[in-house]
Design an enzyme around this catalytic site. Structure first.
Site, PDB file in Angstrom:
ATOM      1  N   SER A 256       1.814  -5.450  -9.853  1.00 47.73           N
ATOM      2  CA  SER A 256       2.215  -5.886  -8.633  1.00 47.73           C
ATOM      3  C   SER A 256       1.629  -4.963  -7.497  1.00 47.73           C
ATOM      4  O   SER A 256       1.171  -3.781  -7.604  1.00 47.73           O
ATOM      5  CB  SER A 256       3.852  -5.562  -8.458  1.00 47.73           C
ATOM      6  N   LYS A 257       1.796  -5.743  -6.219  1.00 44.07           N
ATOM      7  CA  LYS A 257       1.135  -5.171  -5.046  1.00 44.07           C
ATOM      8  C   LYS A 257       1.357  -3.642  -4.599  1.00 44.07           C
ATOM      9  O   LYS A 257       0.734  -2.980  -4.183  1.00 44.07           O
ATOM     10  CB  LYS A 257       1.653  -5.967  -3.947  1.00 44.07           C
TER      11      LYS A 257
END
Ligand code: GLU
Length: 307
Positions: A256-257
């Site tokens: 994820s980011k």
């Protein structure tokens, strides 16, 4: 000898603003499969969740795919015989199919308020049972439901899941997978805003766009029994499924980011060449069976296999 139809595959992203490398890998495997098998690669935009609408997201996505070199055969901006390829432009189609399910009693209107659903969920949590719609509205007589609808009462349409049934799928990557229908929720198919949910739109479009192989991330595996049931309700042949293992961080959490660059445009901005990124992503879940590590897109097309 039976002649196999040419495969048709699709990349069906929901435009959330940027192309995640996991999405790029899904797109790449679809692309490689189509090119290798002499098939067709379709791009379809799944934008029926209006609460997640992001201005310019579709353009970004198309741009990122183009930069990566994954040209699609049919889709927005390209046309094709099965368009439109943007789901928000196909609302009438979904309504028609929901109508068919309602008529056949395979779906029903649900008038439950968000407050009631929330209360139900809390009770289930307290009782430590899996959250699932309790079918409160399944008992409503058809005439009564018709009256409420005519009065403009807000409602959704849910699919009726059969009781005590085993739903089996044969996945190209995962092999045989079985699901028990009792654990499957009466999925909402049409929302109160008139938009379909992902499940309905995805199945209807895969059918109408002639998709033969559904190659997508593993996070969609648990939705597949609902999809298989929908195909059966409509009397349609079920496509082949291939669910790709999730991309994980080194600590096995979902990529994820928060943990660094995950968008294609981040890599692009950092100066990576598209060839390098595609090469890197190709090897996340596939290998040529020997220790070669550098491939052009053409070489990947030659070597690629889903199995
Ligand atoms: N719209 C879904 C997504 O965002 C597509 C899943 C599928 O390929 O069925 O990933």
């Amino acid at each position: 000898m039976t002649v196999q139809p040419r495969p048709r595959v699709r990349f069906a992203p929901s435009p959330t603003g940027f192309l995640h490398v996991g999405g790029l890998r899904t797109a790449l495997y679809n692309y490689l499969f189509a090119r290798k098998e002499g098939g067709t690669f379709v791009l379809r935009i799944e934008d029926t969740d209006r609460s997640r609408y992001v201005e310019g997201a579709v353009e970004n996505l198309i741009e990122a795919l183009g930069w990566s070199g994954l040209d699609y055969d049919e889709g927005p901006g390209k046309g094709g015989e099965c368009g439109p390829y943007i789901q928000s432009e196909r609302l009438e189609i979904y309504r028609k199919y929901v109508g068919e399910l309602l008529e056949k009693n395979q779906a029903y209107h649900c008038f439950c308020t968000p407050e009631r659903l929330e209360e139900m969920r809390k009770q289930q949590e307290k009782m430590r049972i899996a959250p699932k719609y309790d079918r409160h509205c399944l008992q409503i007589p058809t005439e009564e439901a018709a009256r409420w609808l005519a009065d403009g009462a807000p409602s959704v349409v849910r699919m009726k899941i059969p009781e005590s049934t085993t739903i089996a799928i044969s996945d190209i990557i995962r092999g045989e997978v079985e699901f028990q229908s009792d654990r499957v929720d009466d999925q909402v198919l049409l929302k109160s805003d008139g938009y379909p949910t992902y499940h309905l739109a995805n199945v209807v479009d895969d059918r109408l766009m002639g998709i033969t192989h559904v190659i997508r991330g593993e996070e969609w595996l648990s939705s597949t029994p609902k999809h298989v049931l929908l195909y059966r309700y409509f009397g349609w042949e079920v496509p082949r499924f291939a669910h790709l293992p999730l991309l994980l961080n080194a600590d096995r959490s979902k990529l994820s980011k928060r943990q660094g660059d995950v968008a294609v445009e981040d890599y692009r901005a950092a100066g990576y060449l598209p060839e390098a990124l595609v090469n890197f992503v190709a090897l996340l879940g596939w290998n040529p069976g020997d220790d070669r590590e550098i491939f052009t897109l053409e070489e990947l097309v030659r070597e690629f296999s889903l199995e």
